[in-house]
Write an enzyme that holds these catalytic residues in place. Structure first.
Site, short mmCIF file in Angstrom:
data_model
loop_
_atom_site.label_atom_id
_atom_site.label_comp_id
_atom_site.label_asym_id
_atom_site.label_seq_id
_atom_site.Cartn_x
_atom_site.Cartn_y
_atom_site.Cartn_z
CG MET A 11 -1.91 -1.09 1.35
SD MET A 11 -3.39 -0.81 0.41
CE MET A 11 -4.14 0.53 1.29
CG ASN A 12 -0.28 4.05 1.69
OD1 ASN A 12 -1.31 4.36 1.11
ND2 ASN A 12 -0.25 3.62 2.93
CB ALA A 13 4.14 1.85 -3.57
N GLY A 14 2.29 4.55 -4.60
CA GLY A 14 2.08 5.46 -5.73
C GLY A 14 1.55 4.80 -6.98
CB SER A 16 -3.76 5.55 -7.74
OG SER A 16 -4.42 4.40 -7.25
CG ASP A 87 -6.37 2.33 -9.21
OD1 ASP A 87 -5.17 1.99 -9.06
OD2 ASP A 87 -6.95 3.11 -8.44
CD GLU A 88 -7.07 0.13 -5.19
OE1 GLU A 88 -6.63 -0.93 -4.68
OE2 GLU A 88 -6.71 1.26 -4.80
CB ALA A 89 -5.22 -5.10 -10.80
CG HIS A 185 9.43 -3.96 11.42
ND1 HIS A 185 10.50 -3.56 10.67
CD2 HIS A 185 9.84 -3.92 12.72
CE1 HIS A 185 11.51 -3.26 11.48
NE2 HIS A 185 11.13 -3.48 12.73
#
Length: 193
Positions: A11-14, A16, A87-89, A185
């Site tokens: 998540m949150n890697a860019g 989109s 997106d969101e494949a 982690h």
């Protein structure tokens, strides 16, 4: 021959943002793109792709029952499509991934899918698993864990920031619900060795 691409990350890697940049690049060259996004991800509004940078575009919304190849072919009859961007494949069904592959193989339309590999519990999403197996080109986007290592996992957290260790595979959310972290982690947060 056109190709089926899968760009994946935590998540949150860019992802989109990258998809929207690709759309811009095609359109800057007077080519036509078709943007598509799952109806169940309505964080930016139904039928809308948005990035955390604040940019967004309207897109064709679909459900897990939508025949994506039929939708693209019907729209192609109205106007040529030079590229399909999904997106969101991870929310694609296995059948939909195969439908997208037929657009590349039979219709010679490049298809670029963007999504995450695994859910918050370390399991592959069905759509992502098929994309990882059959895509012509795999591209890993990188983001980082709080420790500075490459983040490969997405940790779902509650309102207090505690790891959620069980639940539904799909829970729509952004930075408030998910944290990207390295495997070490993620395992620590999940109570695994």
């Amino acid at each position: 021959m056109a190709s089926l691409y899968f760009t994946y990350s935590a998540m949150n890697a860019g992802k989109s943002t990258s998809l929207l940049q690709v759309a811009h690049n095609y359109e800057e060259r007077q080519q036509h793109v078709l943007l598509m996004t799952p109806a169940l991800d309505d964080r930016a509004g139904k039928g809308r792709i948005a990035s955390r940078l604040g940019i967004g575009r309207d897109a064709v919304s679909f459900t897990h029952r939508t025949d994506l190849a039929a939708v693209v072919r019907a729209r192609y009859m109205q106007q040529a499509i030079d590229c399909v961007l999904i997106d969101e494949a991870q929310f694609l069904s296995e059948e939909q991934v195969w439908q997208l592959s037929s657009l590349a193989d039979t219709d010679n339309i490049p298809v670029m899918c963007y999504g995450i590999r695994t859910d918050a519990f370390g399991n592959a999403f069905p759509g992502s698993a098929v994309l990882l197996a059959i895509a012509d080109k795999l591209v890993e986007m990188k983001t980082i864990c709080h420790c500075g290592r490459k983040a490969t996992m997405s940790l779902r957290v509650d309102e207090q920031g505690n790891a959620i260790r069980m639940g539904q595979q799909i829970a729509i959310g952004g930075n408030d619900r998910y944290v990207s972290c390295c495997r070490k982690h993620w395992k620590e947060a999940m109570g695994l060795r």
